[in-house]
Every structure is written in structure tokens, then in C-alpha cells.
Design a protein around this motif. Structure first.
Motif, PDB file in Angstrom:
ATOM      1  N   PHE A 192       0.834  -1.207   0.000  1.00 34.11           N
ATOM      2  CA  PHE A 192       0.000   0.000   0.000  1.00 34.11           C
ATOM      3  C   PHE A 192       0.865   1.252   0.000  1.00 34.11           C
ATOM      4  O   PHE A 192       0.648   2.180  -0.801  1.00 34.11           O
ATOM      5  N   ASN A 193       1.850   1.302   0.881  1.00 29.42           N
ATOM      6  CA  ASN A 193       2.725   2.475   0.973  1.00 29.42           C
ATOM      7  C   ASN A 193       3.499   2.709  -0.318  1.00 29.42           C
ATOM      8  O   ASN A 193       3.676   3.852  -0.749  1.00 29.42           O
ATOM      9  N   THR A 194       3.964   1.627  -0.933  1.00 27.45           N
ATOM     10  CA  THR A 194       4.713   1.756  -2.186  1.00 27.45           C
ATOM     11  C   THR A 194       3.830   2.343  -3.275  1.00 27.45           C
ATOM     12  O   THR A 194       4.254   3.227  -4.031  1.00 27.45           O
ATOM     13  N   ASN A 249     -11.131   3.271   5.803  1.00 28.35           N
ATOM     14  CA  ASN A 249      -9.929   4.095   5.896  1.00 28.35           C
ATOM     15  C   ASN A 249      -8.708   3.177   5.996  1.00 28.35           C
ATOM     16  O   ASN A 249      -8.569   2.421   6.963  1.00 28.35           O
ATOM     17  N   PRO A 250      -7.817   3.178   4.997  1.00 22.95           N
ATOM     18  CA  PRO A 250      -6.703   2.206   5.012  1.00 22.95           C
ATOM     19  C   PRO A 250      -5.816   2.303   6.238  1.00 22.95           C
ATOM     20  O   PRO A 250      -5.344   1.276   6.749  1.00 22.95           O
ATOM     21  N   ALA A 251      -5.557   3.516   6.729  1.00 21.01           N
ATOM     22  CA  ALA A 251      -4.717   3.657   7.912  1.00 21.01           C
ATOM     23  C   ALA A 251      -5.361   2.958   9.111  1.00 21.01           C
ATOM     24  O   ALA A 251      -4.698   2.229   9.860  1.00 21.01           O
ATOM     25  N   SER A 252      -6.662   3.145   9.279  1.00 22.07           N
ATOM     26  CA  SER A 252      -7.382   2.503  10.386  1.00 22.07           C
ATOM     27  C   SER A 252      -7.393   0.990  10.227  1.00 22.07           C
ATOM     28  O   SER A 252      -7.255   0.244  11.203  1.00 22.07           O
ATOM     29  N   VAL A 253      -7.571   0.533   8.998  1.00 19.45           N
ATOM     30  CA  VAL A 253      -7.622  -0.908   8.733  1.00 19.45           C
ATOM     31  C   VAL A 253      -6.318  -1.583   9.133  1.00 19.45           C
ATOM     32  O   VAL A 253      -6.316  -2.597   9.850  1.00 19.45           O
ATOM     33  N   ALA A 282      -7.410  -5.606  -0.397  1.00 20.94           N
ATOM     34  CA  ALA A 282      -7.867  -4.810  -1.545  1.00 20.94           C
ATOM     35  C   ALA A 282      -7.094  -3.498  -1.652  1.00 20.94           C
ATOM     36  O   ALA A 282      -6.656  -3.111  -2.740  1.00 20.94           O
ATOM     37  N   TRP A 283      -6.927  -2.807  -0.524  1.00 24.03           N
ATOM     38  CA  TRP A 283      -6.186  -1.540  -0.541  1.00 24.03           C
ATOM     39  C   TRP A 283      -4.749  -1.752  -1.021  1.00 24.03           C
ATOM     40  O   TRP A 283      -4.210  -0.968  -1.803  1.00 24.03           O
ATOM     41  N   VAL A 286      -4.805  -2.724  -4.955  1.00 24.11           N
ATOM     42  CA  VAL A 286      -5.268  -1.611  -5.795  1.00 24.11           C
ATOM     43  C   VAL A 286      -4.272  -0.462  -5.768  1.00 24.11           C
ATOM     44  O   VAL A 286      -3.914   0.099  -6.822  1.00 24.11           O
ATOM     45  N   ALA A 287      -3.805  -0.097  -4.582  1.00 24.96           N
ATOM     46  CA  ALA A 287      -2.864   1.023  -4.464  1.00 24.96           C
ATOM     47  C   ALA A 287      -1.566   0.719  -5.199  1.00 24.96           C
ATOM     48  O   ALA A 287      -1.038   1.575  -5.934  1.00 24.96           O
ATOM     49  N   PHE A 288      -1.040  -0.485  -5.029  1.00 25.65           N
ATOM     50  CA  PHE A 288       0.239  -0.823  -5.654  1.00 25.65           C
ATOM     51  C   PHE A 288       0.121  -0.896  -7.177  1.00 25.65           C
ATOM     52  O   PHE A 288       0.939  -0.310  -7.900  1.00 25.65           O
ATOM     53  N   LEU A 289      -0.875  -1.597  -7.675  1.00 20.31           N
ATOM     54  CA  LEU A 289      -1.010  -1.776  -9.125  1.00 20.31           C
ATOM     55  C   LEU A 289      -1.317  -0.458  -9.826  1.00 20.31           C
ATOM     56  O   LEU A 289      -0.680  -0.110 -10.834  1.00 20.31           O
ATOM     57  N   LEU A 290      -2.289   0.274  -9.313  1.00 15.57           N
ATOM     58  CA  LEU A 290      -2.634   1.555  -9.938  1.00 15.57           C
ATOM     59  C   LEU A 290      -1.492   2.559  -9.790  1.00 15.57           C
ATOM     60  O   LEU A 290      -1.198   3.316 -10.722  1.00 15.57           O
ATOM     61  N   GLY A 291      -0.856   2.574  -8.615  1.00 19.81           N
ATOM     62  CA  GLY A 291       0.256   3.491  -8.395  1.00 19.81           C
ATOM     63  C   GLY A 291       1.420   3.199  -9.315  1.00 19.81           C
ATOM     64  O   GLY A 291       2.039   4.122  -9.872  1.00 19.81           O
ATOM     65  N   PHE A 292       1.728   1.924  -9.516  1.00 18.24           N
ATOM     66  CA  PHE A 292       2.848   1.548 -10.379  1.00 18.24           C
ATOM     67  C   PHE A 292       2.580   1.950 -11.822  1.00 18.24           C
ATOM     68  O   PHE A 292       3.443   2.540 -12.484  1.00 18.24           O
ATOM     69  N   VAL A 293       1.384   1.660 -12.327  1.00 15.10           N
ATOM     70  CA  VAL A 293       1.039   2.005 -13.709  1.00 15.10           C
ATOM     71  C   VAL A 293       0.984   3.519 -13.886  1.00 15.10           C
ATOM     72  O   VAL A 293       1.460   4.066 -14.893  1.00 15.10           O
ATOM     73  N   TYR A 294       0.412   4.207 -12.900  1.00 12.98           N
ATOM     74  CA  TYR A 294       0.304   5.670 -12.962  1.00 12.98           C
ATOM     75  C   TYR A 294       1.687   6.302 -13.036  1.00 12.98           C
ATOM     76  O   TYR A 294       1.923   7.238 -13.814  1.00 12.98           O
TER      77      TYR A 294
END
Length: 305
Positions: A192-194, A249-253, A282-283, A286-294
Motif C-alpha cells: 500500500f505504501n509503495t 480508511n486504510p490507515a485505520s484498517v 484490496a487496498w 489496488v494502491a500498488f497496481l494503480l500506483g505503479f502504472v500511474y
């Protein structure tokens, strides 16, 4: 056309190449545009080939980060501990959080985990703009930089986790099988952080003011994530849509997953709802794949202009 504007003199081919257009010459000799973005599969392959550089770069930056301080890398642990003390004085003693058993380890887990998220986002935002010299001097996948800075924050967290385990044990919480859940949770949090760091790296590369704005955004996120208070106990009467936002909220999760791993009683509930793990996975994906492509989409733009 002068040789200054056409250094390869493609406009005036001679011999066997006479009569060929510049485009035909480029195709014939396999020339490519300097700094051209590779395909996604090739980009991943290039990034993997430089994995040793990424780890070495992260380790070197981590050591250099505290080289001028007398206590050196001890500050990696002292800083979050000081934050825990301040938050405990305000939210534990002055405001009181008596409804939360084992509040000290509960609070420390929240502070340590959110600081990991916060530091990864902040360093990711500056990873491109602060390393333009390196980017312009060497050719390598630019994603290596935000990934390296995320690894730096992970290394700091792992050192802090040793202290965190001591705090948990000192609070009377004995090791349990659920402690093994800390490992997969940290892996999900790293993904997620990446992903978030990659997104912010691209935004920060084009918008330098973002680095100044991020501390305020992150501080607001921290106050809304239940780092030092129980969200559930404060929003029961709020509209349902607000409760849903708080739940995802991912931080809370991720804080809830780590808190439950260390203390299975989890605020006297005894178990986490299954959807918490689903949301955490899921977070991360989604965050890693979309962030990497973006980030990859703007690869050829970094370091220019």
C-alpha cells in the motif's frame, strides 16, 4: 540542415543509404528516442534487474540520514517513542481513554504504523524532485527511487517494532499465535505504501508545492484515523455513510490488523470482522497496481523541464 541540428547527419545519407528518409534510416539501424518509456513488462524487468541497487541505495540513505546526529540511528526509535509520550499525556491522561484496555501498547501501535505511512508518503512525494541530479546523470527505472524510499521507512519501522514488542510485553500481553499475523499485515502495508509513494512521486515531480501541502493533509488523515482514540466508540450515532468511510480508511484498517495481532481481545470483541482483512488486501493490491502504472505512464517526463 546544419550538423548542429542534425548531429547524425540523417538528412544527407550517402552510399547505400542514399535516397532513404530519416524515418527509414532510424528503422534500418534500430535507433530509438533517448529516454523513451519502455513497455510495462520490460519496465518491470529492468526494475527487477536493479533490485540490488535499490536496496543498497536505501541502506546508504538511511545511514547518512542520521550521520550528523550524536545519537545516530537511535533517533529511529526515539522519535516515535517521544510522539507516543506526548499523545499519551494528552489523550491518555488529560482527555482520558479509559474505555480502551491496554491503552499504552494500543497507542504505540497506532503511532508507529501511521508514522510508517506518513514517512513513506512524504519521502515518496520528494523522491523525484530531490534527486534530479541522479536522474539526469544515470539511466535507470525512475520507480526505483520511490520504492527505495519506502524501503528506508520499512527498515526504520522494523527497528521500531523491536521496541514495540518490548512495550507490548511490558504491558502484560503475552505472545500468542495471532502475533504471526503481524508479518502478512506489514507486507500488505508495504504494498500500500509503495503504491501511494509512486502516485505522490509523480504528482510531486510536477507540483513542487505538494511537498509543502502534504504535512497538513497527513495530519488531518492522522486525526481521522483513530491513532489515539477509538473510532467505533465515537461515531456510533453518526450517519451510516460516515461510518462506512471510517471502516474503509486504510490507515485505520492496518492499525486494527496490527492491534488485533498483538492483542486478540481487540477491545473486548475477541475477533476482527472478516471484511477487515478483505479491505486490507484490496487496498494493498489496488494502491500498488494503480500506483505503479500511474507512475510508469510518465516515466519519460521525470527529470525534464
Amino acid at each position: 540542415m546544419s550538423t548542429l541540428s542534425d548531429p547524425l547527419n540523417l538528412s544527407a545519407p550517402r552510399g547505400a543509404d542514399a535516397g532513404l528518409t530519416p524515418k527509414q534510416l532510424v528503422a534500418k539501424y534500430g535507433l530509438t528516442v533517448s529516454g523513451r518509456r519502455p513497455g510495462l513488462a520490460q519496465y518491470i524487468k529492468d526494475l527487477w534487474a536493479r533490485r540490488h541497487f535499490i536496496v543498497s541505495f536505501a541502506t546508504a540513505r538511511l545511514v547518512a540520514q542520521y550521520s550528523t546526529a550524536k545519537l545516530g540511528q537511535v533517533w529511529q526509535v526515539v522519535t516515535p517513542l517521544l510522539n507516543c509520550i506526548v499523545y499519551f499525556l494528552v489523550f491518555g491522561l488529560i482527555l482520558g481513554n479509559k474505555s480502551i484496555p491496554n491503552y499504552v501498547p494500543w497507542l504505540c501501535i497506532g503511532v508507529f504504523i501511521f508514522q510508517f505511512i506518513q514517512s513513506a508518503v512524504q519521502s515518496g512525494t520528494r523522491s523525484i524532485s530531490d534527486n534530479l541530479g541522479l536522474i539526469r546523470a544515470l539511466h535507470f527505472p525512475r520507480a526505483a527511487l520511490p520504492i527505495a524510499f519506502t524501503i528506508i521507512q520499512l527498515q526504520q519501522l522494523l527497528i521500531s517494532m523491536v521496541v514495540l514488542v518490548g512495550i507490548v510485553l511490558a504491558s502484560g500481553i503475552m505472545p500468542a499465535v495471532t502475533w504471526t499475523l503481524v508479518v502478512p499485515t506489514l507486507l500488505l502495508l508495504c504494498l500500500f505504501n509503495t503504491g501511494i509513494a509512486l502516485v505522490m512521486a509523480r504528482i510531486g515531480a510536477k507540483t513542487s508545492d505538494m511537498a509543502q501541502l502534504m504535512p497538513f493533509i497527513l495530519r488531518t488523515w492522522m486525526y481521522l484515523s483513530g491513532v489515539f482514540y477509538s473510532i467505533e466508540g465515537n461515531i456510533k450515532s453518526w450517519p451510516r455513510w460516515i461510518q462506512i468511510i471510517a471502516d474503509v480508511n486504510p490507515a485505520s484498517v492496518y492499525m486494527d490488523l496490527i492491534r488485533f495481532a498483538f492483542d486478540p481481545t481487540d477491545f473486548n470483541r475477541g475477533a476482527l470482522p472478516p471484511h477487515v482483512w478483505a479491505i486490507g488486501i484490496a487496498w494493498a493490491l489496488v494502491a500498488f497496481l494503480l500506483g505503479f502504472v500511474y507512475f510508469w505512464k510518465a516515466e519519460e517526463q521525470y527529470g525534464r523541464g
